[in-house]
Design an enzyme around this catalytic site. Structure first.
Site, PDB file in Angstrom:
ATOM      1  N   GLY A 127     -21.335   4.917  31.388  1.00 13.57           N
ATOM      2  CA  GLY A 127     -22.317   3.911  30.988  1.00 13.57           C
ATOM      3  C   GLY A 127     -23.698   4.128  31.576  1.00 13.57           C
ATOM      4  O   GLY A 127     -24.651   3.488  31.159  1.00 13.57           O
ATOM      5  N   CYS A 146      -9.086   0.481  -2.189  1.00 16.87           N
ATOM      6  CA  CYS A 146      -7.804   0.861  -1.605  1.00 16.87           C
ATOM      7  C   CYS A 146      -7.007  -0.336  -1.105  1.00 16.87           C
ATOM      8  O   CYS A 146      -5.875  -0.194  -0.654  1.00 16.87           O
ATOM      9  CB  CYS A 146      -7.999   1.879  -0.480  1.00 16.87           C
ATOM     10  SG  CYS A 146      -8.651   1.146   1.033  1.00 16.87           S
ATOM     11  N   CYS A 189     -14.396   0.142   1.656  1.00 16.17           N
ATOM     12  CA  CYS A 189     -14.336   0.604   3.040  1.00 16.17           C
ATOM     13  C   CYS A 189     -15.612   1.369   3.359  1.00 16.17           C
ATOM     14  O   CYS A 189     -16.054   2.195   2.567  1.00 16.17           O
ATOM     15  CB  CYS A 189     -13.173   1.568   3.242  1.00 16.17           C
ATOM     16  SG  CYS A 189     -11.568   0.813   3.092  1.00 16.17           S
ATOM     17  N   CYS A 247     -10.623   5.445   3.270  1.00 13.82           N
ATOM     18  CA  CYS A 247     -10.382   4.887   1.941  1.00 13.82           C
ATOM     19  C   CYS A 247      -9.700   5.943   1.048  1.00 13.82           C
ATOM     20  O   CYS A 247      -8.726   5.659   0.363  1.00 13.82           O
ATOM     21  CB  CYS A 247     -11.716   4.452   1.333  1.00 13.82           C
ATOM     22  SG  CYS A 247     -11.558   3.282  -0.014  1.00 13.82           S
TER      23      CYS A 247
END
Lengths: 288, 256
Positions: free
Chosen positions: A29, A240, A262, A268
């Site tokens: 981080g 889908c 998607c 997908c």
């Protein structure tokens, strides 16, 4: 092969970037400064991600690029071609086959594994940027762990909109220490960041690299009475039928017609090949 | 009784020019100290040295911390000092826009110090903010407005609420009534006086306005050219000034 060095950048530059990546992995981080190079593309098109990918790729890698989840948008196609030409690596659109995935603004739906690397393109690495304009001050705030200001932003959201309206680039706390901007991924993807793969973040213009080692603890910031929610459109994919994937809303005509699909095109496609059909989709044999 | 705050031999130079020289005093809990002097007399330098905004060249600034008792704030680590300055200390700037976040709502401004010390419950933060806005006479309906939409007096009151919300024990004020018109000044002084009494605050107020110290301060320090020329109880100093400069200062006040 072209006359470029493998993966465009010279070896010294790649070593410099690798050192920054290793430091980033050692301090999850933390934003590591690095000497970002001019790349043959404008800032904002993924110069940071491209440099990190260039430093990570080996000739045996399978490379995949997604832009907002899709393999076939301009940004993804251009960067994929760039590395095909300058590195000669194999490319793929399948998440499961790829070893290095460069992404802009999404995490693939498919769970990633320990032998994969996910490279993010980051426009603004500093989560406190719009709250505290001074970079000297924000660095001090990071080093002293003074993150109250981040909650002021969330407070303002609730005061103005009645809920935390931040929907992307949702701030996270890494291993209980650094607050990090996860790049502009939708907050739906935030819980996925605790994953098996290595995650590397490159910001070219801002000259920063940061990283998450596998299985790093990543917590989205929130209030006790307004907990974090990984939100998505309240629908399922019209092609889908997937109910668990992040959806894009596509306007299909000027009569108000619209459909949800998607955002992860590979997810997908693989679902449709497996025989799933959504409300507006056609069975895969007929679609061809 | 032990003092809350002690300054010993505090000096600050700007090159060869004296900022302030060899200042000593004790401040006891609940006491309000006024520092007066003309522009350039070193009173702001002194205040900034005490509050940790400037590093003095010599001297000690001792504070009676909750955990470890009397401690020199100049020898504290930076995290410790910053923690102190957002919990037990408060600083009210002359210009409210220096002390406020102008692009954050009034409620967010008041809540910032709470969130900085770990408050993570939105409802409670908001209730506290409403309570404090009420105490400084800002209507609850203004809680989501930005300070830029407030008048000068309201901005100053908001700044005070934002500073006092964590229940500090020591407040530094730099000309808190500067730049406000007289009627607004009077109300602000009234408010400050009642808050100081209610919360048992100790305060150090820097001002050039003798009326402000007459109303608020228990004790007074008069500064000239970086030196403290006279100090004592406020009424004593103002009614029977001993030093030539103090006499000049007191006689310069216009009588209406």
């Amino acid at each position: 092969m072209s006359d470029y060095n493998f993966a465009y950048l010279d070896e010294q530059t790649k070593r410099m970037i690798r050192r920054a990546i290793l430091k980033g992995l050692a301090i999850p981080g933390y934003q590591v400064p690095f000497a970002s190079r001019e790349m043959p593309m404008p800032y904002g098109w993924g110069t940071g991600g491209v440099q990190v990918s260039a430093a990570t790729l080996t000739p045996d890698d399978q490379f995949k690029v997604i832009d907002q989840g899709a393999d076939d948008t301009t940004n993804a196609v251009s960067i994929r071609k760039f590395f095909e030409r300058t590195a000669g690596v194999a490319t793929t659109e399948e998440t499961t086959k790829a070893t290095v995935i460069q992404t802009r603004h999404r995490i693939p739906e498919e769970d990633l594994t320990e032998d994969q690397i996910l490279v993010y393109q980051v426009p603004i690495p500093e989560p406190l940027r719009f709250l505290e304009p001074s970079e000297i001050e924000t660095r001090k705030m990071h080093s002293l762990e003074e993150y109250g200001l981040m909650h002021v932003k969330l407070y303002e959201d609730i005061a103005r909109h009645g809920a935390i309206a931040t929907a992307y680039a949702y701030p996270v706390k890494v291993e209980g220490r650094y607050v990090m901007d996860p790049s502009p991924i939708p907050k739906f993807d935030n819980p996925k960041m605790e994953m098996a793969a290595i995650q590397l973040f490159g910001a070219g213009r801002e000259q920063r690299i940061y990283a998450l080692p596998p299985y790093t603890k990543v917590v989205s910031l929130d209030f006790e009475d307004f907990p974090f929610e990984a939100s998505k459109a309240d629908a399922c994919c019209d092609l889908c039928g997937a109910e668990d994937s992040y959806l894009d809303e596509v306007i299909t005509d000027d009569q108000g017609g619209r459909m949800f699909v998607c955002s992860d095109t590979d997810y997908c496609r693989s679902r449709r090949e497996a025989g799933h059909v959504g409300a507006l989709g056609m069975a895969q044999e007929d679609a061809a | 009784m032990t003092p809350l705050f002690q300054v010993k031999g505090l000096s600050k130079n700007y090159g060869t020019h004296i900022g302030c020289r060899d200042v000593n005093f004790d401040l006891y809990p609940g006491e309000v100290m006024g520092i007066v002097g003309e522009s350039g007399s070193g009173k702001s330098t002194l205040l900034n040295c005490m509050a940790g905004h400037l590093t003095p060249d010599a001297g000690q600034v001792m504070f009676d911390t909750r955990a470890e008792g009397m401690k020199d704030t100049l020898e504290m680590s930076e995290p410790e000092r910053r923690m102190l300055s957002r919990t037990d200390w408060a600083f009210v700037h002359q210009h409210a826009r220096d002390g406020l976040r102008m692009n954050v709502s009034a409620g967010g401004n008041v809540g910032e110090r709470l969130m900085a010390v770990g408050a993570r419950h939105y409802g409670e933060i908001r209730d506290t903010a409403i309570d404090w806005l009420d105490r400084v006479e800002i209507k609850e309906s203004r809680i989501d407005d930005r300070p830029s939409a407030f008048s000068g007096g309201m901005q100053q009151r908001l700044q005070i609420a934002r500073n006092l919300v964590t229940g500090p024990r020591l407040v530094f004020m730099d000309e808190p009534t500067g730049g406000l018109d007289v009627s607004v000044q009077a109300r602000l002084l009234d408010l400050l006086r009642s808050l100081v009494r209610e919360m048992g605050l100790s305060a150090i107020i820097v001002t050039h306005d003798l009326a402000v110290v007459r109303l608020l301060a228990d004790r007074l320090m008069v500064m000239k050219d970086g030196h403290v020329v006279e100090s004592g109880l406020t009424d004593q100093v103002l009614d029977d000034p001993q030093h030539g400069y103090t006499q000049l200062l007191v006689s310069s006040v216009l009588q209406v």
